[in-house]
Structures are given as C-alpha cells and as structure tokens.
Enzyme design. Structure first.
Site, short mmCIF file in Angstrom:
data_model
loop_
_atom_site.label_atom_id
_atom_site.label_comp_id
_atom_site.label_asym_id
_atom_site.label_seq_id
_atom_site.Cartn_x
_atom_site.Cartn_y
_atom_site.Cartn_z
N ASP A 172 24.77 40.99 0.32
CA ASP A 172 23.68 41.13 1.30
C ASP A 172 23.29 42.59 1.54
OD1 ASP A 172 23.74 38.41 1.66
OD2 ASP A 172 24.02 38.47 3.84
N HIS B 142 23.59 5.05 -13.33
CA HIS B 142 22.81 4.18 -12.45
C HIS B 142 23.75 3.40 -11.54
CE1 HIS B 142 19.78 1.39 -11.05
NE2 HIS B 142 20.64 0.41 -11.30
P1 FAD Z 1 29.45 39.32 4.33
O1 FAD Z 1 29.80 37.91 4.14
O2 FAD Z 1 28.63 39.70 5.51
O3 FAD Z 1 30.83 40.11 4.33
C1 FAD Z 1 30.89 41.49 4.56
C2 FAD Z 1 32.29 41.84 5.05
O4 FAD Z 1 32.40 43.25 5.09
C3 FAD Z 1 32.60 41.34 6.46
O5 FAD Z 1 33.83 40.67 6.48
C4 FAD Z 1 32.68 42.61 7.30
O6 FAD Z 1 33.63 42.54 8.35
C5 FAD Z 1 33.13 43.61 6.25
N1 FAD Z 1 32.78 45.00 6.60
C6 FAD Z 1 31.59 45.50 6.97
N2 FAD Z 1 31.67 46.83 7.17
C7 FAD Z 1 32.96 47.16 6.93
C8 FAD Z 1 33.67 48.39 6.98
N3 FAD Z 1 33.07 49.54 7.26
N4 FAD Z 1 34.98 48.35 6.70
C9 FAD Z 1 35.63 47.20 6.38
N5 FAD Z 1 34.99 46.02 6.31
C10 FAD Z 1 33.68 46.01 6.58
N6 FAD Z 1 24.43 31.64 2.47
C11 FAD Z 1 24.53 30.63 1.57
O7 FAD Z 1 24.53 30.88 0.36
N7 FAD Z 1 24.61 29.32 1.99
C12 FAD Z 1 24.61 28.99 3.30
O8 FAD Z 1 24.69 27.80 3.63
C13 FAD Z 1 24.52 30.03 4.26
N8 FAD Z 1 24.53 29.74 5.57
C14 FAD Z 1 24.50 30.76 6.48
C15 FAD Z 1 24.50 30.44 7.83
C16 FAD Z 1 24.45 31.44 8.78
C17 FAD Z 1 24.47 31.08 10.24
C18 FAD Z 1 24.42 32.80 8.35
C19 FAD Z 1 24.40 33.91 9.37
C20 FAD Z 1 24.40 33.13 7.02
C21 FAD Z 1 24.43 32.11 6.06
N9 FAD Z 1 24.40 32.38 4.70
C22 FAD Z 1 24.44 31.37 3.79
C23 FAD Z 1 24.33 33.76 4.19
C24 FAD Z 1 25.72 34.23 3.74
O9 FAD Z 1 26.62 34.12 4.81
C25 FAD Z 1 25.64 35.65 3.25
O10 FAD Z 1 24.67 35.75 2.23
C26 FAD Z 1 26.97 36.10 2.67
O11 FAD Z 1 28.00 35.99 3.63
C27 FAD Z 1 26.87 37.56 2.19
O12 FAD Z 1 28.10 37.90 1.61
P2 FAD Z 1 28.56 39.43 1.55
O13 FAD Z 1 29.92 39.39 0.96
O14 FAD Z 1 27.52 40.26 0.95
O15 FAD Z 1 28.67 39.91 3.08
#
Ligand code: FAD
Ligand code: NAI
Length: 472
Positions: free
Chosen positions: A319, A451
């Site tokens: 993200d 089916h």
């Molecule tokens: P994240 O999951 O946000 O993880 C980032 C991590 O980095 C976190 O644990 C955070 O604590 C850690 N972090 C941040 N800064 C620091 C730092 N400085 N030091 C140490 N750790 C740090 N996506 C789907 O594909 N399907 C779904 O059904 C879906 N449903 C969702 C429902 C909701 C309500 C929401 C809010 C989102 C949903 N999403 C869904 C989106 C999905 O959650 C995100 O796309 C996904 O979590 C992104 O993954 P990521 O690893 O990039 O970041």
C-alpha cells in the site's frame, strides 16, 4: 546499543512485508522483519492492516451478519423458520477477534519456521544500510544490505473532521462497535463504505451513505454497476450520490451531518459517522524526508519497475507505493522483490489482479471495464450469463446477478471478466488464471465445468462470446 547484521530488513509485517520476508528467507537470505503493531495486551500482532483491522475482521463480520440476514430474511423460503433470532454483538466481536488472534499467531509461526528474525518495534531508516528500532525492551540497530519498506496505509481524514473513534469513526472502529447503531452515517460509497454498510444494515442499523461522485461504483464495469445499484441498493441502505458533507456537529448522543446534495443543503442526525474516503501511505516515523527518499504529491513512496526507490538498496512494496491497495497485490510485490534481490526475474502482472467487493451478492472483476476498453479504442466482443439461468444458483436461492466476459474481437484473447453474484470472490479465480495464461475465450468454452456449479456460468459466458450459450 545492540547491532545485528542481515542481508535484508523488511519494515512492516503486513501481507506485503511478511510475505517478502518469508520469500527472502526461502531464497537463502538472512532476514529481519520489523513490525510495530501491538494487540490490546501490547503483544506483537504481525499481519498488518489486513489481519488486524482489514480484510480478515471485516470478512468475519460480513459472514456473521450474512448468516443473521439469511435467517431473518431468506431462510423461510427454504422451509426453515426460527422462533427467535437474536444477535449477541459481544459474541460476534469475540469470534472475529479470535480469528484475528489465530491468524496473527500463525504469521508469527510462519516467520519463525522460515528463520526470519521478527523484531517488535518502530523502525526508522538512518541510512541506506541502517535501521534504528525503538523497542520497549531497549533500542536496537539493524544493519542490512537491502531495506524493504512495507509500512502500508492508513485512513485518509477529512480536513474539518477529527475522528474520535466513538461518534466519528474510521474503519477500525467500525469493526468494534459494541452495539448496532440506530442510524449509521457513512462518508464515501467505496469498498469500505459498502462493506461496513452491509454489516451494520444486515444487523438492523439504518444506514445513509454520502458519496461525492455522481456515479455509483464508477470503477466497476457499467453493466455490473447498473445491476449493483438495483440489487444492493434495495437491501436497506440509502446511497446519496453527488453529496458533499459540509459540516459535522457532535451532539451529546448523536452527530448532525450537513450535506450539500443535488437538491441543495440538508441535515441528517445519525448515531455514529464512519469516514471511509480512501487511504494514504503510512510513512510516519520512517524518517524519509531526512533521507531524501522520493515520495509523490500524495505521500506514496516512488518506485521504479523493480520496486527500487531513488536510494540505492532501498525498495518499497504494498500500500505504501499506492496503486491497487490490496493485500494480494502487496504480497505479489513482496515475492517479486525477494526474487529480484536474488538475481531472479520477480514480476507482477498488474493487468491480472482481481478486485472483490464483499457485498451480497459479491462483486468481482479482473481486467479493464468495457468503458475503459472503449476509451482505449480496443476492438472487443462481450458475452454474458445471468445467475438466474443456472441450476445451482436456483438450488441455492441466489439467482441475482450475472457474469460478463470481454474478449479481443480479433484474437479471441480474454481481456476481462466482471461478475456480480453469489461467490463472485471464488469464481473470479478462474478468470485470473485465464488472463494470466493468456487464454482465449475458446479455451474456456472448451473447458468442462462440473454440474451443477456456479462455475458453469463462467463456461456459458465464455460460450456466449460466440453466441453459443446453451442455457440462455
Ligand atoms: P499493512 O497491512 O498496512 O501493513 C503495514 C505494517 O507496517 C503494519 O503492521 C504497521 O504496523 C507496520 N509499520 C508501519 N510503520 C512502521 C514502522 N515505522 N516500524 C515498524 N512497523 C511499521 N484488501 C484485500 O485485498 N481484500 C480485502 O478484503 C480487504 N479488506 C479490507 C478491509 C478494510 C476495513 C481495510 C482497512 C483494508 C482492506 N483491504 C483489503 C486492504 C488491505 O488491508 C491492504 O491492502 C493491505 O493490508 C496492505 O498490506 P501492506 O503490507 O502493504 O500494509
Ligand atoms: P475507496 O477509494 O474505495 O472509496 C472512497 C470513496 O469515498 C470514493 O467513492 C470517493 O469518491 C468517496 N469520497 C472521497 N472523498 C469524499 C468526500 N469528501 N465526501 C464523500 N465521498 C467522498 O476507499 P475506501 O473505501 O476508504 O477503501 C480504501 C481502500 O482499501 C480501497 O481502495 C481498497 O484498496 C482497500 N479495501 C479493499 C477491500 C476489498 O478488497 N474488498 C475492502 C476494503 C478496503
């Protein structure tokens, strides 16, 4: 201060970060994965937004509320009547929390099994080779050949509104409401708005959604959006398009929302207001500006086609780099970066990423919408099939919706698939395989489907591209 050396330090243990860390370890690199997320007992809770407050808890509540809605609204046609059907919200939330706990514990186990060093703390990047960790039991420095930023996203806030997580909430608090609100207001008819509106309206809340755009689901194929507005909007929540929230006043027990809509200004009193207007990159604490790491105007970390930032040795995935903010997109980027780091050809096919909205019926798609293909002047053909003509859908009592296939008119190659209907989230996987494998509509038309299954609809829609559908 304790110093440890690794080939790679991954910052963030969401679906992008922990998958990247595991794949790096599988490929023989020494890896640390740092994550700041804590549970209610201040214990580490890896899994990021997805496992803690996103994909998983939202689907747990969508499933629970779906069962309730089935019992109260649809069971009778199956000959099932219930004398009393009550909701125990506390139990529903407990169940959801237990699922989250099981899965976050599972991630911890997976990291351990793969010999990834997990560090619970807040990371900041001091240089291209050094990450400082602030931890409760003493700070630490991790020295690495490569750093992968996977710090995810956080909710976008409306400038004039401050979220207090009681009366004005974001998606995390919407997964924790202790009782069903009498009237839930939602700003934004996007993915979160619709999924949360589905949960709470099924459980009995009146829901009003204000959406700034003048179209419902503008990112969805027009035929699906048309059906969605007919089917989903008849389920008891009101979506007001072209509506901009101008002011919000918090009263003792309610919130007054002033909205400028197509018919002028109006005021609505709600018990609780959910702000779901999108998400922004989470780069807090990382120290990116001191490092001179390039971010775009919206704060997303800028990367090239190999997920390299402008600083040699620092990569970013998930993200935090924007694009489709989806768990599976981040995970694939994680795998690809790990493979790039070991001189392989890690790659993500962004044209074959499935999108799913977990309303009921579900909406799912892969590839371009018909309106996008028109803009791009692509010569295409369409085929579709309604669930109402499927034996299995009839047997289930879930006949609303349809499957639409779009293929290249000249080469017959499948370009995109758009579904609104029962289990669209599962059906779309076949379309993703087909697009990833560059199959033609004829390939799918030739493929035998069991089916009676909902997947027969995929077969029929493929046949319909050549006017050959049998059952409609
Ligand atoms: P994240 O999951 O946000 O993880 C980032 C991590 O980095 C976190 O644990 C955070 O604590 C850690 N972090 C941040 N800064 C620091 C730092 N400085 N030091 C140490 N750790 C740090 N996506 C789907 O594909 N399907 C779904 O059904 C879906 N449903 C969702 C429902 C909701 C309500 C929401 C809010 C989102 C949903 N999403 C869904 C989106 C999905 O959650 C995100 O796309 C996904 O979590 C992104 O993954 P990521 O690893 O990039 O970041
Ligand atoms: P979104 O981008 O899906 O929807 C936000 C909506 O708010 C848009 O329709 C936008 O026009 C509207 N909006 C923006 N400003 C507004 C304003 N001032 N007033 C009224 N409406 C306004 O964002 P959302 O729903 O917050 O979700 C964020 C992201 O999380 C999604 O884009 C998706 O990537 C991810 N997600 C994925 C899910 C899934 O895969 N099933 C489920 C939930 C979230």
């Amino acid at each position: 201060m304790k110093k440890s050396n690794f080939d790679v330090v991954v910052i963030g243990a969401g679906p992008a970060g922990y998958v990247c860390a595991i794949r790096c370890a599988q490929l023989g690199l020494t890896v640390a994965c740092v994550d700041a997320w804590s549970d209610k007992n201040n214990k580490p809770s890896p899994g990021g937004t997805c496992l803690n407050v996103g994909c998983i808890p939202s689907k747990a509540l969508l499933d629970s509320s779906h069962h309730y809605s089935f019992l109260t609204n649809y069971a009778a046609v199956h000959g099932i009547t219930t004398k009393e059907c009550d909701i125990d919200i506390a139990k529903m939330l407990q169940r959801k929390n237990k699922i989250v706990k099981t899965l976050t514990t599972g991630v911890k186990g997976l990291l351990k099994k793969n010999k990834v060093t997990f560090v619970h703390g807040i990371a900041s990047i001091k240089s291209a080779k050094e990450v400082h960790i602030t931890k409760s039991d003493g700070d630490q420095v991790l020295v690495a050949e490569s750093i992968v930023i996977a710090t995810g996203s956080k909710p976008l806030e409306l400038g004039f509104l401050s979220v207090d997580q009681k009366q004005i909430i974001d998606s995390s608090a919407a997964l924790e409401l202790g009782k069903v609100p009498g009237h839930l207001g939602v700003i934004g008819a996007g993915v979160i708005g619709l999924e949360m509106a589905s949960v709470w309206s099924r459980l009995g809340a009146k829901v009003t959604i204000w959406e700034a755009e003048d179209q419902f689901l503008p990112m969805v194929d027009k035929d699906v959006a048309k059906q969605a507005s007919k089917i989903i909007l008849s389920q008891g929540f009101d979506v007001q398009l072209n509506s901009k929230v101008q002011a919000v006043i918090k009263n003792k027990k309610s919130v007054t929302v002033t909205v400028l809509g197509a018919e002028g200004e109006s005021q609505t009193e709600v018990d609780c207001l959910l702000v779901a207007i999108g998400r922004v990159a989470n780069t807090e604490n990382l120290g990116l500006s001191d490092l001179g790491l390039a971010q775009d105007s919206r704060g997303f970390v800028e990367v090239d086609a190999q997920w390299k930032t402008n600083i040699e040795g620092i990569y970013a995935i998930g993200d935090v780099i924007g694009g489709a903010m989806l768990a599976h997109k981040g995970s694939e980027e994680g795998v690809a970066v790990a493979e790039q780091l070991t001189n392989q050809h890690g790659h993500v096919n962004y044209a074959a990423i499935p999108w799913i909205i977990y309303t009921w019926p579900e909406i799912a798609w892969v590839g371009d919408t018909e309106q996008q293909l028109q803009i791009d002047n692509v010569d295409y053909k369409t085929g579709s099939f309604p669930f109402t003509a499927l034996g299995r859908a009839r047997a289930m009592g879930d006949t609303e919706g349809m499957i639409k296939f779009i293929a290249d008119a000249n080469t017959d190659r499948l370009l995109s698939v758009h579904i609104i209907g029962p289990s669209a989230s599962e059906l779309i996987a076949e379309a993703v395989v087909a697009i990833e494998s560059e199959l033609t509509a004829a390939d799918l038309a030739r493929t035998i489907h069991g089916h009676p299954t909902l997947a027969e609809g995929m077969h029929e829609a493929a046949l319909d591209l050549d006017g050959r559908a049998i059952h409609y």
